[in-house]
Design a protein around this motif. Structure first.
Motif, PDB file in Angstrom:
ATOM      1  N   VAL A  39      21.513 -24.455   9.646  1.00  0.00           N
ATOM      2  CA  VAL A  39      21.884 -24.971   8.323  1.00  0.00           C
ATOM      3  C   VAL A  39      20.874 -26.034   7.890  1.00  0.00           C
ATOM      4  N   ILE A  40      20.514 -26.934   8.786  1.00  0.00           N
ATOM      5  CA  ILE A  40      19.489 -27.936   8.469  1.00  0.00           C
ATOM      6  C   ILE A  40      18.195 -27.227   8.063  1.00  0.00           C
ATOM      7  N   GLY A  41      17.826 -26.193   8.788  1.00  0.00           N
ATOM      8  CA  GLY A  41      16.613 -25.440   8.470  1.00  0.00           C
ATOM      9  C   GLY A  41      16.675 -24.775   7.110  1.00  0.00           C
ATOM     10  N   ALA A  51      25.766 -23.986  -1.057  1.00  0.00           N
ATOM     11  CA  ALA A  51      26.445 -23.541   0.160  1.00  0.00           C
ATOM     12  C   ALA A  51      26.628 -22.025   0.141  1.00  0.00           C
ATOM     13  N   ASN A  52      26.886 -21.464  -1.034  1.00  0.00           N
ATOM     14  CA  ASN A  52      27.044 -20.004  -1.133  1.00  0.00           C
ATOM     15  C   ASN A  52      25.787 -19.280  -0.674  1.00  0.00           C
ATOM     16  N   ARG A  53      24.635 -19.806  -1.054  1.00  0.00           N
ATOM     17  CA  ARG A  53      23.381 -19.168  -0.647  1.00  0.00           C
ATOM     18  C   ARG A  53      23.222 -19.213   0.871  1.00  0.00           C
ATOM     19  N   ILE A  54      23.535 -20.360   1.462  1.00  0.00           N
ATOM     20  CA  ILE A  54      23.415 -20.472   2.918  1.00  0.00           C
ATOM     21  C   ILE A  54      24.393 -19.523   3.598  1.00  0.00           C
ATOM     22  N   ALA A  55      25.620 -19.454   3.085  1.00  0.00           N
ATOM     23  CA  ALA A  55      26.618 -18.548   3.658  1.00  0.00           C
ATOM     24  C   ALA A  55      26.111 -17.108   3.614  1.00  0.00           C
ATOM     25  N   GLU A  56      25.492 -16.718   2.519  1.00  0.00           N
ATOM     26  CA  GLU A  56      24.943 -15.367   2.395  1.00  0.00           C
ATOM     27  C   GLU A  56      23.754 -15.171   3.329  1.00  0.00           C
ATOM     28  N   ASP A  57      22.808 -16.114   3.299  1.00  0.00           N
ATOM     29  CA  ASP A  57      21.591 -15.972   4.107  1.00  0.00           C
ATOM     30  C   ASP A  57      21.884 -15.930   5.597  1.00  0.00           C
ATOM     31  N   LEU A  58      22.854 -16.715   6.045  1.00  0.00           N
ATOM     32  CA  LEU A  58      23.173 -16.770   7.473  1.00  0.00           C
ATOM     33  C   LEU A  58      24.341 -15.854   7.854  1.00  0.00           C
ATOM     34  N   ASN A  59      24.928 -15.215   6.848  1.00  0.00           N
ATOM     35  CA  ASN A  59      26.086 -14.347   7.078  1.00  0.00           C
ATOM     36  C   ASN A  59      27.159 -15.102   7.871  1.00  0.00           C
ATOM     37  N   ILE A  60      27.536 -16.249   7.323  1.00  0.00           N
ATOM     38  CA  ILE A  60      28.479 -17.142   7.983  1.00  0.00           C
ATOM     39  C   ILE A  60      29.709 -17.332   7.101  1.00  0.00           C
ATOM     40  N   ASP A  61      30.856 -17.449   7.722  1.00  0.00           N
ATOM     41  CA  ASP A  61      32.111 -17.659   7.009  1.00  0.00           C
ATOM     42  C   ASP A  61      32.031 -18.947   6.190  1.00  0.00           C
ATOM     43  N   LYS A  62      32.431 -18.880   4.937  1.00  0.00           N
ATOM     44  CA  LYS A  62      32.322 -20.042   4.039  1.00  0.00           C
ATOM     45  C   LYS A  62      33.174 -21.216   4.499  1.00  0.00           C
ATOM     46  N   SER A  63      34.332 -20.955   5.067  1.00  0.00           N
ATOM     47  CA  SER A  63      35.188 -22.043   5.569  1.00  0.00           C
ATOM     48  C   SER A  63      34.515 -22.753   6.736  1.00  0.00           C
ATOM     49  N   TYR A  64      33.944 -21.970   7.634  1.00  0.00           N
ATOM     50  CA  TYR A  64      33.241 -22.547   8.783  1.00  0.00           C
ATOM     51  C   TYR A  64      32.030 -23.336   8.296  1.00  0.00           C
TER      52      TYR A  64
END
Length: 144
Positions: A39-41, A51-64
Motif C-alpha cells: 500500500v505504501i508503494g 483507496a478504490n484504485r489501490i483496492a483494484e490494483d492490489l485486488n484487496i478487499d475494501k474493508s481490509y
C-alpha cells in the motif's frame, strides 16, 4: 484443465512465494506487513490516488484496505485529503515519514531483486526477463 498443468503452476507459485519471502511476517526486514508495504508503494508511485484504485490494483478487499489505511494514517505515514474534484472522495498522499519509508522499501526491493538475479547466469538474465514479461502478458496483467 489437466492435473499436471495445475500441479506445475502451483509448484511455481509455491517456489516464487518463498523466493519473495511472502511468508515472512514483515516485508523486507521492516516492521510492516507485505500488505502495508504494498500500500505504501502504491501510494508512493501514484501520489493522490484513491483507496478504490489501490483496492483494484492490489485486488484487496475494501474493508481490509480501509483498516490498513487507518493504521498507516495513525502511524503518520499517509494522509487522506479531500479530492479537488469531489470533496466526498479522498486522495492518498505519503507524509514525510511515509516518503522516507517508501524510499527505504524501494532500496530494499532493489536489493532483493539483485540478490535473486545473482543466482542467475548473466547470459540467462535477458531470457528470464522475457519470460517474466510473457507471464504477465499471458495472464493479462502486464503493468509497469
Amino acid at each position: 484443465m489437466e492435473e499436471q498443468i495445475l500441479s506445475q503452476v502451483r509448484a511455481f507459485n509455491r517456489f516464487f512465494a518463498v523466493e519473495l519471502s511472502v511468508f515472512d511476517r514483515y516485508v523486507l526486514g521492516t516492521a510492516y506487513s507485505l500488505v502495508e508495504g504494498r500500500v505504501i508503494g502504491e501510494v508512493g508511485r501514484n501520489e493522490g490516488c484513491s483507496a478504490n484504485r489501490i483496492a483494484e490494483d492490489l485486488n484487496i478487499d475494501k474493508s481490509y484496505l480501509s483498516r490498513v489505511l487507518a493504521k498507516l494514517e495513525t502511524k503518520g505515514l499517509i494522509s487522506r485529503l479531500p479530492s479537488a474534484g469531489d470533496g466526498r472522495k479522498k486522495q492518498l498522499k505519503l507524509t514525510e515519514a511515509g516518503r522516507e519509508l517508501y524510499n527505504k522499501l524501494e532500496v530494499l526491493s532493489d536489493k532483493q531483486a539483485e540478490d535473486i538475479l545473482k543466482e542467475v547466469e548473466p547470459e540467462q538474465i535477458g531470457e528470464l526477463l522475457e519470460s517474466m514479461q510473457f507471464i504477465q502478458t499471458a495472464l493479462g496483467k502486464a503493468k509497469v
